[in-house]
Design a protein around this motif. Structure first.
Motif, PDB file in Angstrom:
ATOM      1  N   LEU A 166      -0.430   5.916  15.732  1.00 42.04           N
ATOM      2  CA  LEU A 166      -0.412   5.084  14.527  1.00 42.04           C
ATOM      3  C   LEU A 166      -1.432   3.950  14.635  1.00 42.04           C
ATOM      4  CD1 LEU A 166       3.418   4.803  13.793  1.00 42.04           C
ATOM      5  CD2 LEU A 166       1.749   6.327  12.723  1.00 42.04           C
ATOM      6  N   TYR A 167      -2.107   3.673  13.544  1.00 41.73           N
ATOM      7  CA  TYR A 167      -3.114   2.618  13.377  1.00 41.73           C
ATOM      8  C   TYR A 167      -4.459   2.932  14.027  1.00 41.73           C
ATOM      9  CZ  TYR A 167       1.282   0.322  12.345  1.00 41.73           C
ATOM     10  OH  TYR A 167       2.530   0.037  11.860  1.00 41.73           O
ATOM     11  N   GLU A 226      -7.208   3.503  11.172  1.00 41.43           N
ATOM     12  CA  GLU A 226      -7.187   2.655   9.979  1.00 41.43           C
ATOM     13  C   GLU A 226      -8.560   2.116   9.572  1.00 41.43           C
ATOM     14  OE1 GLU A 226      -4.435  -0.518  10.528  1.00 41.43           O
ATOM     15  OE2 GLU A 226      -5.529  -1.384  12.195  1.00 41.43           O
ATOM     16  N   GLU A 268      -2.184  10.382  11.629  1.00 44.36           N
ATOM     17  CA  GLU A 268      -1.712   9.609  12.776  1.00 44.36           C
ATOM     18  C   GLU A 268      -0.243   9.945  13.023  1.00 44.36           C
ATOM     19  OE1 GLU A 268      -4.379   5.669  11.581  1.00 44.36           O
ATOM     20  OE2 GLU A 268      -2.207   5.529  11.553  1.00 44.36           O
ATOM     21  N   GLU A 312       7.462   8.835  13.536  1.00 45.79           N
ATOM     22  CA  GLU A 312       6.773   8.347  12.334  1.00 45.79           C
ATOM     23  C   GLU A 312       5.346   8.875  12.280  1.00 45.79           C
ATOM     24  OE1 GLU A 312       8.006   6.336   9.693  1.00 45.79           O
ATOM     25  OE2 GLU A 312       9.852   6.943  10.678  1.00 45.79           O
ATOM     26  N   TYR A 367       1.626   9.029   9.639  1.00 40.51           N
ATOM     27  CA  TYR A 367       0.868   8.395   8.559  1.00 40.51           C
ATOM     28  C   TYR A 367      -0.138   9.410   8.058  1.00 40.51           C
ATOM     29  CZ  TYR A 367      -2.107   5.196   5.967  1.00 40.51           C
ATOM     30  OH  TYR A 367      -2.817   4.582   4.971  1.00 40.51           O
ATOM     31  N   TRP A 380      -1.499   7.273   0.235  1.00 37.90           N
ATOM     32  CA  TRP A 380      -1.430   7.143   1.679  1.00 37.90           C
ATOM     33  C   TRP A 380      -0.121   6.453   2.025  1.00 37.90           C
ATOM     34  CZ3 TRP A 380      -4.924   9.136   5.056  1.00 37.90           C
ATOM     35  CH2 TRP A 380      -6.123   9.606   4.514  1.00 37.90           C
ATOM     36  N   GLY A 381       0.513   6.899   3.109  1.00 34.74           N
ATOM     37  CA  GLY A 381       1.753   6.243   3.490  1.00 34.74           C
ATOM     38  C   GLY A 381       2.337   6.784   4.775  1.00 34.74           C
ATOM     39  N   TYR A 382       3.428   6.147   5.175  1.00 36.39           N
ATOM     40  CA  TYR A 382       4.168   6.522   6.376  1.00 36.39           C
ATOM     41  C   TYR A 382       5.328   7.426   5.979  1.00 36.39           C
ATOM     42  CZ  TYR A 382       1.534   2.866   8.655  1.00 36.39           C
ATOM     43  OH  TYR A 382       0.506   2.100   9.154  1.00 36.39           O
TER      44      TYR A 382
END
Length: 98
Positions: free
Chosen positions: A16-17, A20, A44, A51, A53, A63-65
């Protein structure tokens, strides 16, 4: 039930991230539901939390989780794969995967 993102596949997905700041992130996994027409392009993933993304194509495209664990729980509760992984999908920029 199908494991949506098995460990060997999870190892190839950035955490995650991590993407970005990328102008053109790579979709590593494609999930879909033939019941509602939704598609999830995973860019991600955190295997510990479950979780993910990426780009979600449902009522709208955004875009979202989203939770892979919750998706797998839906599959278990129904007794069949409501949400599936596209086994033929090859990683590619999201703009091409759309």
């Amino acid at each position: 039930m199908q494991e949506l993102i098995p460990k060997e596949l999870a190892a190839a997905v950035p955490p995650l991230y991590a993407t970005e700041d990328e102008a053109e992130p790579i979709a590593r996994v494609k999930l879909f539901s033939c019941f509602n027409g939704w598609t999830w392009l995973v860019t991600e993933y955190d295997p510990e939390s479950g979780e993910a993304y990426g780009l979600v194509k449902g009522f709208e495209e955004e875009w979202g989780y989203f939770s892979i664990r919750e998706m797998e729980e839906v599959n278990r509760s129904k007794g069949f794969n409501v949400i599936e992984r596209d086994f033929c999908f090859e990683p590619k920029p999201v703009s091409e995967a759309r």
